[in-house]
Design a protein around this motif. Sequence first.
Motif, mmCIF file in Angstrom:
data_model
loop_
_atom_site.group_PDB
_atom_site.id
_atom_site.type_symbol
_atom_site.label_atom_id
_atom_site.label_comp_id
_atom_site.label_asym_id
_atom_site.label_seq_id
_atom_site.Cartn_x
_atom_site.Cartn_y
_atom_site.Cartn_z
ATOM 1 N N MET A 144 0.817 -1.201 0.000
ATOM 2 C CA MET A 144 0.000 0.000 0.000
ATOM 3 C C MET A 144 0.859 1.262 0.000
ATOM 4 O O MET A 144 0.609 2.208 -0.754
ATOM 5 C CB MET A 144 -0.927 0.005 1.211
ATOM 6 N N THR A 145 1.902 1.254 0.837
ATOM 7 C CA THR A 145 2.670 2.482 1.016
ATOM 8 C C THR A 145 3.512 2.848 -0.198
ATOM 9 O O THR A 145 3.691 4.029 -0.504
ATOM 10 C CB THR A 145 3.536 2.391 2.291
ATOM 11 N N VAL A 146 4.051 1.847 -0.937
ATOM 12 C CA VAL A 146 4.842 2.200 -2.118
ATOM 13 C C VAL A 146 3.956 2.794 -3.210
ATOM 14 O O VAL A 146 4.396 3.639 -3.997
ATOM 15 C CB VAL A 146 5.644 0.994 -2.656
ATOM 16 N N SER A 147 2.710 2.359 -3.263
ATOM 17 C CA SER A 147 1.762 2.966 -4.200
ATOM 18 C C SER A 147 1.471 4.411 -3.799
ATOM 19 O O SER A 147 1.503 5.323 -4.633
ATOM 20 C CB SER A 147 0.468 2.149 -4.241
ATOM 21 N N LEU A 148 1.201 4.630 -2.521
ATOM 22 C CA LEU A 148 0.917 5.984 -2.042
ATOM 23 C C LEU A 148 2.124 6.901 -2.212
ATOM 24 O O LEU A 148 1.967 8.104 -2.446
ATOM 25 C CB LEU A 148 0.490 5.927 -0.576
ATOM 26 N N ALA A 149 3.336 6.345 -2.110
ATOM 27 C CA ALA A 149 4.548 7.150 -2.274
ATOM 28 C C ALA A 149 4.655 7.715 -3.689
ATOM 29 O O ALA A 149 5.325 8.731 -3.912
ATOM 30 C CB ALA A 149 5.786 6.309 -1.955
ATOM 31 N N GLN A 150 3.999 7.044 -4.646
ATOM 32 C CA GLN A 150 4.002 7.512 -6.029
ATOM 33 C C GLN A 150 2.783 8.388 -6.344
ATOM 34 O O GLN A 150 2.512 8.683 -7.504
ATOM 35 C CB GLN A 150 4.007 6.316 -6.981
ATOM 36 N N GLY A 151 2.060 8.756 -5.284
ATOM 37 C CA GLY A 151 0.831 9.502 -5.511
ATOM 38 C C GLY A 151 -0.277 8.615 -6.013
ATOM 39 O O GLY A 151 -1.247 9.087 -6.631
ATOM 40 N N GLY A 152 -0.149 7.304 -5.757
ATOM 41 C CA GLY A 152 -1.091 6.322 -6.284
ATOM 42 C C GLY A 152 -2.280 6.083 -5.382
ATOM 43 O O GLY A 152 -2.500 6.778 -4.382
ATOM 44 N N GLU A 153 -3.027 5.034 -5.718
ATOM 45 C CA GLU A 153 -4.285 4.747 -5.040
ATOM 46 C C GLU A 153 -4.114 3.981 -3.728
ATOM 47 O O GLU A 153 -5.022 3.978 -2.893
ATOM 48 C CB GLU A 153 -5.198 3.945 -5.975
ATOM 49 N N GLY A 154 -2.974 3.326 -3.559
ATOM 50 C CA GLY A 154 -2.779 2.551 -2.333
ATOM 51 C C GLY A 154 -3.778 1.418 -2.218
ATOM 52 O O GLY A 154 -4.383 1.212 -1.174
ATOM 53 N N LEU A 155 -3.936 0.661 -3.293
ATOM 54 C CA LEU A 155 -4.939 -0.406 -3.329
ATOM 55 C C LEU A 155 -4.724 -1.427 -2.220
ATOM 56 O O LEU A 155 -5.660 -1.849 -1.551
ATOM 57 C CB LEU A 155 -4.901 -1.090 -4.699
ATOM 58 N N GLY A 156 -3.477 -1.822 -2.006
ATOM 59 C CA GLY A 156 -3.156 -2.759 -0.931
ATOM 60 C C GLY A 156 -3.226 -4.204 -1.358
ATOM 61 O O GLY A 156 -3.972 -4.577 -2.263
ATOM 62 N N ALA A 157 -2.429 -5.043 -0.693
ATOM 63 C CA ALA A 157 -2.351 -6.459 -1.051
ATOM 64 C C ALA A 157 -3.676 -7.183 -0.887
ATOM 65 O O ALA A 157 -3.993 -8.095 -1.644
ATOM 66 C CB ALA A 157 -1.274 -7.153 -0.212
ATOM 67 N N MET A 158 -4.469 -6.774 0.104
ATOM 68 C CA MET A 158 -5.739 -7.453 0.371
ATOM 69 C C MET A 158 -6.898 -6.747 -0.330
ATOM 70 O O MET A 158 -7.989 -6.603 0.227
ATOM 71 C CB MET A 158 -5.967 -7.538 1.877
ATOM 72 N N TRP A 159 -6.667 -6.349 -1.577
ATOM 73 C CA TRP A 159 -7.736 -5.723 -2.363
ATOM 74 C C TRP A 159 -8.869 -6.704 -2.601
ATOM 75 O O TRP A 159 -10.027 -6.320 -2.699
ATOM 76 C CB TRP A 159 -7.189 -5.151 -3.651
ATOM 77 N N GLY A 160 -8.568 -7.992 -2.694
ATOM 78 C CA GLY A 160 -9.590 -9.025 -2.725
ATOM 79 C C GLY A 160 -10.166 -9.329 -4.092
ATOM 80 O O GLY A 160 -10.086 -8.534 -5.030
#
Length: 358
Positions: A308-324
């Motif tokens: 999640m955090t590496v996505s947010l670091a790029q200004g991304g959505e932070g979907l996260g591993a448990m998006w499901g």
Amino acid sequence: MTTTFDAERAEAFAGRVLDMLNGGALIVMTSVGHRTGLFDALAELDGATSDELAEAAGLDERYVREWLGAMTSGRIVELDPETGRYALPAEHAAWLTRAASPDNLAVTAQWIPTLSTVEDDIVACFREGGGVPYERFHRFHDVMAEESAQTVLSVLFSHILPLVPGMTESLEEGAAVLDLGCGRGRALVQLAERFPASTFVGYDLSGEAIAFAQEQAAERGLANVEFLQRDLSTFDVDAEPASFDYVLTFDAVHDQAKPLAMLKGIRRALRDDGTYLMQDIQGSSHHHENLDHPGGPLMYMISTMHCMTVSLAQGGEGLGAMWGEQKARELLAEAGFSSVDVHLLDHDPFNAYFVVRP
């Protein structure tokens, strides 16, 4: 609202927390045992003193002795107090040694200490928002490569490719394959070696990972595989149209800055009769439906501390591993895919395999 304090419940919870603390300590020591080769050395010995084990593993005895204290009190290693000899039961070695791969859980144990190195950064993100960039994770690609070797590489030809009917035959005849978020490229290198008539391309954001992949391909003299550093956040508009028969992603979608853009780009890059094979974390998009997930807390921890955090670091959505699975199906449909089949493999309780077609 007034509630009655349940002292028995409180005491039971305190016991559970103590178990968690001991378990966390043992996980750190398990990671150390894996990285130093102590489990492998002890499994090969018919019992050993701390001196003998240290010598066999090429390590400092004082550290080995203290490690054995943790392993013994944690009932992972057994000690004969009369002889002072330690042994790793075969039933434990079956889950903790390199010889046990793909069942070596000591590989997975490395995530706890590895991701804990960015705890200060994550705490700051809790307070201020934002994310932690890839370059802060110094051992991530090392651990990910080991993890993938167990879950993906060990069964790539026997279990994963057969999920797509006719894929093996197509690769033998010659097909174009794209791997997005390829990391160090170990899967593509194996595929390129196995199927010389096909061509393979791998993209990843990490320059370090791509350099490693390029070196591996060059050492093997593979002319049918190419690795390129590439940001996939605009892949929906700059993907090469209808260029690939197969697109692969292994644990790569959920930590993208813009996962929908990536999926739309995959649809754009895929030929109309092509197939997209996506491996991603198995689970539900809803917290309450993951209560019985075999690795629920672990997956949420890895997501918080990395995905999640590496996505947010790029200004991304932070979907996260448990998006499901529910969210995955939603995004795949929005990206233009009409057919999605989900498969689970017996050896891998943490991942799901999506066979996706236009």
